[in-house]
Design a protein around this motif. Sequence first.
Motif, short mmCIF file in Angstrom:
data_model
loop_
_atom_site.label_atom_id
_atom_site.label_comp_id
_atom_site.label_asym_id
_atom_site.label_seq_id
_atom_site.Cartn_x
_atom_site.Cartn_y
_atom_site.Cartn_z
N UNK A 148 -5.74 1.03 3.49
CA UNK A 148 -7.12 0.52 3.47
C UNK A 148 -7.58 -0.04 4.82
N UNK A 149 -6.67 -0.73 5.51
CA UNK A 149 -7.05 -1.31 6.80
C UNK A 149 -7.22 -0.20 7.84
N UNK A 150 -6.31 0.77 7.80
CA UNK A 150 -6.39 1.89 8.75
C UNK A 150 -7.69 2.67 8.54
N UNK A 218 -23.83 1.78 6.79
CA UNK A 218 -23.92 1.00 5.56
C UNK A 218 -22.52 0.72 5.00
N UNK A 219 -21.70 1.78 4.97
CA UNK A 219 -20.34 1.66 4.44
C UNK A 219 -19.53 0.69 5.30
N UNK A 220 -19.68 0.82 6.62
CA UNK A 220 -18.95 -0.07 7.53
C UNK A 220 -19.29 -1.53 7.28
N UNK A 221 -20.58 -1.77 7.11
CA UNK A 221 -21.01 -3.14 6.89
C UNK A 221 -20.44 -3.67 5.58
N UNK A 222 -20.43 -2.81 4.58
CA UNK A 222 -19.94 -3.23 3.27
C UNK A 222 -18.46 -3.61 3.31
N UNK A 223 -17.66 -2.78 3.97
CA UNK A 223 -16.22 -3.05 3.87
C UNK A 223 -15.70 -3.97 4.96
N UNK A 224 -16.53 -4.32 5.95
CA UNK A 224 -15.97 -5.20 6.98
C UNK A 224 -16.69 -6.54 7.02
N UNK A 225 -17.24 -6.95 5.88
CA UNK A 225 -17.94 -8.23 5.85
C UNK A 225 -17.04 -9.36 6.33
N UNK A 226 -15.85 -9.43 5.73
CA UNK A 226 -14.96 -10.54 6.09
C UNK A 226 -13.65 -10.08 6.67
N UNK A 227 -13.29 -8.83 6.37
CA UNK A 227 -12.02 -8.33 6.91
C UNK A 227 -12.13 -8.33 8.43
N UNK A 228 -11.17 -8.92 9.09
CA UNK A 228 -11.33 -9.13 10.54
C UNK A 228 -11.15 -7.85 11.33
N UNK B 97 -8.25 -7.69 3.99
CA UNK B 97 -9.18 -6.92 3.16
C UNK B 97 -9.14 -7.35 1.70
N UNK B 98 -8.34 -8.38 1.40
CA UNK B 98 -8.26 -8.85 0.02
C UNK B 98 -8.70 -10.30 -0.06
N UNK B 99 -9.30 -10.64 -1.20
CA UNK B 99 -9.64 -12.04 -1.43
C UNK B 99 -8.35 -12.85 -1.51
N UNK B 100 -8.51 -14.18 -1.36
CA UNK B 100 -7.35 -15.07 -1.40
C UNK B 100 -6.52 -14.83 -2.66
N UNK B 101 -7.17 -14.79 -3.81
CA UNK B 101 -6.42 -14.65 -5.06
C UNK B 101 -5.75 -13.29 -5.14
N UNK B 102 -6.40 -12.27 -4.57
CA UNK B 102 -5.79 -10.93 -4.57
C UNK B 102 -4.57 -10.88 -3.66
N UNK B 103 -4.61 -11.65 -2.57
CA UNK B 103 -3.44 -11.79 -1.71
C UNK B 103 -2.25 -12.30 -2.51
#
Lengths: 228, 248
Positions: A148-150, A218-228, B97-103
């Motif tokens: 998923x990260x890749x 759109x997809x990029x924005x959705x999946x990288x909201x918080x993932x660093x 890519x996971x929420x805290x609880x999912x971690x």
Amino acid sequence: MTFDGSLIIDSLPRLMDGLWITLRLYVLALTCGTTLAIALVLMRISSKKYLSWPVMGYIYFFRGTPILVQLFIIYYGLPQLEFIRTGPLWTFFREPFFCAWFALTLNVAAYTAEIFRGGILGVNSGLVEASKALGMTYTQTFRKVTAPIAFKLSLPAYSNEMISVLKATALASTVTIFDVTGVARKIVAETFAPYEIFLSAAIIYLVLAWVIQNGVRHLERRISRYAN
Amino acid sequence: MPSKPPIISLKSVHKYFGTYHALRNINLDVEEGQKIVVCGPSGSGKSTMIRCVNGLEQHDEGDITVNGHMMTTDEKTGNLIRQEVGMVFQSFNLFPHMKVIENLMMAQRMVRKKTKAEARDTGMKLLERVGISAQADKFPGQLSGGQQQRVAIARALCMNPKVMLFDEPTSALDPEMISEVLEVMTELAREGMTMICVTHEMGFARSVADRIVFMDEGEIVEAGEPETFFANPEHNRTRKFLDQIISH
């Protein structure tokens, strides 16, 4: 020079027929190529040389030769082989659409495999270790953490590839396919109005590229909201 | 006193990185419930040693036994050991890519084959224990460093480990966040968890450790109880190191 707007309106229905062919070729090549790329990248990153080396060779060939040449090899070259022409594969390889799809798919797979490999290499090794330290197996870690990260890391480069393939579909017109470019060439041959017609074709490609770009953004924005 | 075999045992362990001799003849036994603090200058092999305990690094010579299993190069054995050994890293390494609880739920589901509800339940309990249950549905990137590290501790505890390894858990934290992590670790120690902590927090070492191990240049220079270790270090190298970290 005069600009004949009515010519564009008149040729629109035929260009739309071409658009349908372009879209079919595009979606089929992209989805099949991407699926194949996943299999290829798994082989490519394997520590087993009999898996990784053939893929390296494959990628080297398809990245190092023009798609047009590959298409000609498939469309004009393969039928010269006896077993293709007389065997069951002939049902497929006699079809120009199949040949174009085949060439594009193999291309997408080669480029996308490299894009995905870049994404996999970009995943922070600490995350893989953390997953391993939790007792997860290599496969579980790959599925839940690495992949998923890749994928997220690969998106910008992959969206580039999506646009490239869209434009590469125009090469299909060289093997008698009436995609947008093929139709445009035919109309130009009949009307001698290359300016209006090719401009219309260009606009069609631009709109498609715009849709793809925005979709990916759109997809990029959705999946990288918080993932660093 | 009848002695149970130590839960962790390192015997004559050597490790090389290429030609660099990273661990030299390491011998260490850890009894169940013991808290070991490992300190020493950077590059002394502290992290390498605890990473060998759960097989994140493979040792080249000697025997490492954890919870009755001998560590081999075989992935299965390593995995078996890692399922019973929790680890906390300097850089948290939460899954972004996971929420805290999912971690907290992932390994419970994948490794322990727990149901979603069970895994969530255990996860929430542990988040409560480290004081951040309110953050369960946030992503790691939204938390402070101290909070992230507490999540990482909770994530390791979800697997109900027999041993916890801490690899400089406070070194990447801003000063004001160090204490919240140390508090969680102290509480864990008080509850009887077997722990090996690589840390420079000498206050924590003094109050929690049963034994302090000092390493330098890949070997264990000396090991002892906190009182003797701090008051009366045997070796010059230890004294020099303690002077350096305590004089400021």
